[in-house]
Design an enzyme around this catalytic site. Structure first.
Site, mmCIF file in Angstrom:
data_model
loop_
_atom_site.group_PDB
_atom_site.id
_atom_site.type_symbol
_atom_site.label_atom_id
_atom_site.label_comp_id
_atom_site.label_asym_id
_atom_site.label_seq_id
_atom_site.Cartn_x
_atom_site.Cartn_y
_atom_site.Cartn_z
ATOM 1 C CB THR A 103 26.330 -32.523 -17.350
ATOM 2 O OG1 THR A 103 26.070 -32.102 -18.695
ATOM 3 C CG2 THR A 103 27.019 -31.404 -16.574
ATOM 4 N N GLY A 323 16.417 -32.070 -18.389
ATOM 5 C CA GLY A 323 16.816 -30.783 -18.950
ATOM 6 C C GLY A 323 18.131 -30.857 -19.689
ATOM 7 C CD GLU A 324 22.396 -30.974 -17.797
ATOM 8 O OE1 GLU A 324 23.074 -31.730 -18.539
ATOM 9 O OE2 GLU A 324 22.565 -30.930 -16.560
ATOM 10 N N GLY A 325 18.893 -30.415 -22.584
ATOM 11 C CA GLY A 325 18.860 -30.888 -23.959
ATOM 12 C C GLY A 325 18.968 -32.393 -24.067
#
Length: 363
Positions: A103, A323-325
């Protein structure tokens, strides 16, 4: 410095005392910045940001060599109310892809040289997810519009997961920690927690998330506001708010934020959802925010109020909402460049330039 593993019960049920970071080191790092051949405060917010990191690490040479991104994944029962564009199944799929480095955050972490660990704290699947650490509290939270999202035991379990994840980072002698999340419906849970803790109307802090149309956005706002009023959450404690309308991912990140303060390691936040977790952590363990670094200001409506409440200073204003960092990963190479200026730029005397004198206030 805390070296033994702490149980969340010790934090919540006793008056746990945090150790402040080293203010003397902070001021010495700032003095070093002033001695570099550049305009005073020329590196802007990167100067106090590096000073804060050095103060947490207790060194005049802030370190970014080895770090880890902790991605907490969980499902949210409130999606049953039609407040999300995607079905719950997407959470498990995304968790697998994040763990496989496939991702956006995986690509970014690879470039930044940051490890990734993905945690299942509440994904609604019975599938074994490859390279995802199983810390499942339950198969997603309950629908908070109808009942409490979780009970207190579950909330504490999720908090403990985040606390332990940071303890592992400290044991591995990492320089920093980053946090991120994945969970369909978690902009609804985070907006609900933000509204309750900030004592704001849902419409003030609720955005479109991954891309809701006007009809679904209004339903999302209504679901949040009616729940807050029904449960009297403007008068509730942080633990009550988390249990009523939070998510396991938010609770785990809150535990991680408290862990950063307890184990004295700088923690880089991502966007809205991690900032909501940071606010919950600060309410549960006052002083936690002093160990947190803000990366970016998300485009979600609650962001500015959260930044103000936490007294943080993000340096990236790019209208991100991934998102996700990913925001934390975006910050890392910028910190490395700032550190290179701090380490390698000539002093005024070396450059043969007259030293600038400070007449105003520092940043």
């Amino acid at each position: 410095m805390q070296t033994e593993k702490i149980r969340i019960d010790e934090v919540l049920e006793k008056e746990y005392k945090l150790t402040s970071w080293d203010h003397d080191i902070f001021h010495k790092v700032m003095e070093h910045w002033d001695g570099i051949a550049k305009p005073l405060d020329g590196m802007g917010q990167f100067e106090p940001m590096l000073a804060k990191i050095g103060a947490i690490q207790k060194t005049l040479e802030p370190r970014f060599d080895v770090g880890r991104l902790l991605v907490f994944c969980a499902d949210n029962g409130v999606v049953a109310e039609g407040i999300s564009q995607s079905p719950q199944e997407v959470t498990a799929t995304c968790a697998k892809n994040i763990a496989a480095g496939q991702t956006a955050v995986g690509r970014m972490a690879s470039l930044a040289g940051c490890q990734i660990r993905v945690y299942d704290v509440g994904i609604n699947t019975r599938e074994t997810l490859c390279n995802v650490i199983d810390e499942k509290v339950a198969h997603g939270t309950r629908d908070f519009y109808k009942e409490s999202a979780m009970d207190e035991t579950q909330m504490r379990q999720a908090l403990q997961c985040g606390l332990d994840a940071v303890y592992a980072c400290k044991c591995d002698n990492l320089d920093y920690v980053c946090i991120g999340e994945m969970g369909i419906g978690n902009t609804t849970t985070s907006s609900a927690v933000a509204a309750a803790l900030l004592q704001k109307k849902a419409e003030e802090v609720t955005g479109r998330g991954a891309g809701l149309d006007d009809v679904k956005l209004q339903k999302k706002i209504r679901v949040i506001q009616e729940t807050i009023e029904r449960c009297d959450l403007y008068q509730a404690s942080a633990t009550e708010v988390l249990a009523k309308v939070g998510g396991f991912d938010i609770a785990a990140m809150a535990g991680a934020c408290m862990g950063a303060a307890i184990y004295e390691i700088p923690l880089i936040l991502d966007g809205l959802i991690s900032m909501v977790a940071a606010l919950a952590a600060e309410r549960l363990l006052p002083g936690s925010k002093d160990f947190l670094i803000a990366s970016h200001a998300s485009r979600e409506p609650a962001t500015i109020a959260l930044i103000k409440e936490l007294a943080l200073a993000p340096v990236i204003y790019a209208d991100m909402a991934l998102g996700e960092g990913t925001g934390a990963m975006m910050l890392l190479p910028m910190l490395a460049m700032a550190k290179a200026v701090y380490d390698e730029t000539n002093s005024f005397s070396d450059a043969g330039v007259e030293t600038y004198h400070r007449y105003g206030e520092k940043i």
